[in-house]
Design an enzyme around this catalytic site. Structure first.
Site, PDB file in Angstrom:
ATOM      1  N   SER B 140       0.843  -1.198   0.000  1.00 55.65           N
ATOM      2  CA  SER B 140       0.000   0.000   0.000  1.00 55.65           C
ATOM      3  C   SER B 140       0.883   1.255   0.000  1.00 55.65           C
ATOM      4  O   SER B 140       1.789   1.357  -0.828  1.00 55.65           O
ATOM      5  CB  SER B 140      -0.936  -0.053   1.213  1.00 55.65           C
ATOM      6  OG  SER B 140      -1.931   0.921   1.133  1.00 55.65           O
ATOM      7  N   ARG B 210     -12.070   6.543   9.834  1.00 57.43           N
ATOM      8  CA  ARG B 210     -11.659   5.145   9.880  1.00 57.43           C
ATOM      9  C   ARG B 210     -12.722   4.227   9.285  1.00 57.43           C
ATOM     10  O   ARG B 210     -12.411   3.219   8.653  1.00 57.43           O
ATOM     11  CB  ARG B 210     -11.368   4.747  11.321  1.00 57.43           C
ATOM     12  CG  ARG B 210     -10.831   3.354  11.484  1.00 57.43           C
ATOM     13  CD  ARG B 210      -9.554   3.157  10.703  1.00 57.43           C
ATOM     14  NE  ARG B 210      -8.843   1.959  11.138  1.00 57.43           N
ATOM     15  CZ  ARG B 210      -7.724   1.536  10.583  1.00 57.43           C
ATOM     16  NH1 ARG B 210      -7.177   2.209   9.585  1.00 57.43           N
ATOM     17  NH2 ARG B 210      -7.129   0.459  11.023  1.00 57.43           N
ATOM     18  N   ASP B 306      -8.777  -6.415  -4.658  1.00 51.89           N
ATOM     19  CA  ASP B 306      -8.379  -5.114  -4.117  1.00 51.89           C
ATOM     20  C   ASP B 306      -8.916  -4.025  -5.043  1.00 51.89           C
ATOM     21  O   ASP B 306      -8.404  -3.831  -6.144  1.00 51.89           O
ATOM     22  CB  ASP B 306      -6.850  -5.055  -4.032  1.00 51.89           C
ATOM     23  CG  ASP B 306      -6.336  -3.761  -3.400  1.00 51.89           C
ATOM     24  OD1 ASP B 306      -7.141  -2.836  -3.164  1.00 51.89           O
ATOM     25  OD2 ASP B 306      -5.123  -3.696  -3.140  1.00 51.89           O
ATOM     26  N   HIS B 339      -8.092  -5.040  -0.312  1.00 54.06           N
ATOM     27  CA  HIS B 339      -6.793  -4.412  -0.055  1.00 54.06           C
ATOM     28  C   HIS B 339      -6.121  -4.984   1.191  1.00 54.06           C
ATOM     29  O   HIS B 339      -4.900  -5.093   1.267  1.00 54.06           O
ATOM     30  CB  HIS B 339      -7.014  -2.903   0.096  1.00 54.06           C
ATOM     31  CG  HIS B 339      -5.749  -2.116   0.170  1.00 54.06           C
ATOM     32  ND1 HIS B 339      -4.807  -2.124  -0.829  1.00 54.06           N
ATOM     33  CD2 HIS B 339      -5.255  -1.298   1.139  1.00 54.06           C
ATOM     34  CE1 HIS B 339      -3.792  -1.331  -0.483  1.00 54.06           C
ATOM     35  NE2 HIS B 339      -4.045  -0.827   0.701  1.00 54.06           N
ATOM     36  N   ASP B 340      -6.922  -5.331   2.177  1.00 56.28           N
ATOM     37  CA  ASP B 340      -6.404  -5.902   3.424  1.00 56.28           C
ATOM     38  C   ASP B 340      -5.566  -7.156   3.212  1.00 56.28           C
ATOM     39  O   ASP B 340      -4.797  -7.528   4.102  1.00 56.28           O
ATOM     40  CB  ASP B 340      -7.580  -6.265   4.348  1.00 56.28           C
ATOM     41  CG  ASP B 340      -7.709  -5.289   5.507  1.00 56.28           C
ATOM     42  OD1 ASP B 340      -6.944  -4.311   5.543  1.00 56.28           O
ATOM     43  OD2 ASP B 340      -8.575  -5.511   6.372  1.00 56.28           O
TER      44      ASP B 340
END
Lengths: 365, 365
Positions: B140, B210, B306, B339-340
């Site tokens: 990232s 968040r 992602d 993405h995680d």
């Protein structure tokens, strides 16, 4: 139109006494068979088409689709736009007086659902003497209302046109709604939803909510084409708080504009109506069994770049209808604009809708 | 490590006097050729691997990848994790004293960029006596630092491992960052970034920021699998303000947790560093010309689901490297987590990274 008889709601309570604001376009024919109900989505209203006399830029939200000679031709059809209860454009909503308290409803306005709206719309049609609709049409949340009409009043709908919609929200859809709601609720000016009596508006929260919404209405591609990494100034300013990129400027403008005219309680109510809509829940999640109740003929339309309500979600509806041997036309429009496409004047999309209404008009003749 | 010599920054100013917190794992070999720098992403730190004595649940953020016998094997490599300036985990940041004023920097902390971080990291390596890295690795925003290393210090990097990253942010990426920043900046407790002196923290804004982030870290699919439309209670409560769906509960929990430990000014700085990263901008947007400066061998990894930094963005990097006849391995991992995924223990992903480091280890031997 004022309604004195209470409207029972899904939440278990009732709307005691309420007014629905509506507009009509065109003429109802003698046998009252040419009525088309247009259901509105999140921030739209009963003002579907046309402009108000002496008010420039007062076009209805679907003016490109609805009007004389347009795909939904008001020379042939009697079109009805109605503002849903809980909204902030005239029909009874959270800013109106709660007869039980003599104060504005605020956060105490009952939690309304898509089905409740459809029931309210059905009562309006009763009053107008319209037993059966030639068609019910809507996009996004409006498409959910069209689907609910086909299930709740199957004999009152000859054609159901559901555009850029889904049989329910995905977890990601709910997540975006929840973040928007949190932004509003945690704005100190929200006062638990009773900001009217404090003379303030939770504008900060509304702005953020609208910015989030706008990201999900546009496709990644169209955002890239329209804004890309364009800067507002000639050079980078190296600032965390000031605008650097054009996309930031666009989002802030949209957020600011929205916070000037939209009601925060309405935003919460309408996003919750989206979250709750799930007609298959009563049938163990089986959409095929659910759609067995529908008698209408269907047109389902989706847009390739809509990632909020993707074509896959529309195909779920189509499959459930086909499983039930219902007549359904499906158009998956290759358009770059994302979810917003349903509001735009795309030639292939409007061509499909025009052709479908021409078919309905032939049935009338 | 304290640095008394000022660090010149892209924004035109300089960081006068600063401290970098770092951790190392494993042993630097005699010829100092086995060092691997791990660059951290948004909310991570120098604490890459292992646990602190007597502190349960203090695993480093990449502990599943880095450690003895792990894909990045600390029995073979000397691994360095460094907290970037502007962060809130020990290195000089907005909550530290601005020597010019004797007050915390707050909003006056200089706007740092990926390139500035890489320069700061390079100085740390100078002090550690490490001239050339066996590899620089990051996911990232960390992957952007790895790319910047390969361009800024081409001879100091033998291998560059860029995971789940992009050559720059898209308009949609910037849009999400901007909404998160607006949520923070418009929180009345933000006080223009000088909340420290008011003894408050803009927690409402941090929570919303968040929550938005979390939506973009997960794939639509994994959210659907994990949460779907599951309710928290047995029945619907019909509330706009209370939690109804499990996904809401998850997001609120993540937002609350984050607002307890993360600094709001750091959030603004780090999202801006993401926005600004665009090495090709100096070459008229031509990534091929940009990557001509790189001398390293590359491993580029992306994940199919992602949608924040999609495989297409990684393929842009790969193409630019291939155009320059650079040696590049590319793995597009079919993983459901969005993405995680770059932080998770996926067998195929870790297998690729392990094999690549085994190859690097052979070059050392």
């Amino acid at each position: 139109m004022h309604f004195a008889e209470p409207l029972p709601l899904r939440c278990g309570c009732a709307l005691a006494d309420y007014t629905l604001v509506y507009e009509t376009y065109g003429t109802l024919n003698a046998d009252k068979s040419n009525a088309v109900l247009v259901c509105h989505a999140l921030n739209a209203s009963h003002h579907v088409a046309g402009t108000y006399e002496g008010q420039a830029r007062s076009e209805g939200w679907w003016d490109n689709l609805v009007g004389p000679g347009k795909p939904l031709d008001t020379d042939r059809f009697f079109v009805i736009g109605v503002n849903n209860p809980g909204s902030c454009f005239g029909s009874t909503g959270p800013m109106h007086i709660n007869p039980a308290t003599g104060q504005p409803y605020g956060a105490d306005f009952p939690v309304v659902t898509v089905e409740d709206w459809v029931d309210a719309q059905a009562r309006l049609l009763d009053r107008l003497g319209i037993d059966q609709l030639a068609a019910v049409i809507g996009g996004s949340l409006g498409g959910m209302q069209a689907l609910a009409w086909s299930l709740r009043y199957p004999r009152r709908v000859r054609h159901c046109i559901a555009i850029a919609t889904a049989p329910n929200l995905s977890a990601q859809n709910i997540a975006f709604n929840e973040v928007a709601r949190r932004a509003i609720i945690s704005d100190p000016d929200f006062h638990g939803g009773h900001y009217y009596r404090h003379g303030v508006v939770p504008k900060r929260g509304l702005r953020v909510a609208r910015m989030i919404g706008h990201i999900t209405y546009l496709s990644d591609d169209v955002m890239e084409q329209k804004f890309g990494r364009q800067l507002r100034a000639a050079e980078l300013g190296y600032s965390t708080q000031e605008i650097e990129f054009q996309i930031e400027s666009y989002l802030r403008y949209q957020g600011d504009k929205f916070s000037e005219y939209f009601d925060a309680n309405t935003y919460l109510l309408i996003t919750r109506a989206l979250d709750y809509f799930d007609p298959a829940a009563e049938h163990g999640g089986d959409l095929t069994r659910t759609m067995a109740a529908a008698q209408a003929k269907f047109l389902v339309v989706s847009f390739t770049t809509d990632w909020r309500f993707s074509p896959a979600r529309s195909r779920e509806i189509v499959k459930a209808l086909v499983d039930n041997r219902r007549e359904v036309s499906y158009a998956e429009i290759d358009a770059p604009h994302g979810h917003d496409a349903f509001l735009l004047d795309d030639a292939r999309y409007h061509g499909v809708v025009r052709a479908y209404f021409e078919r309905i008009a032939k049935e009338l003749a």
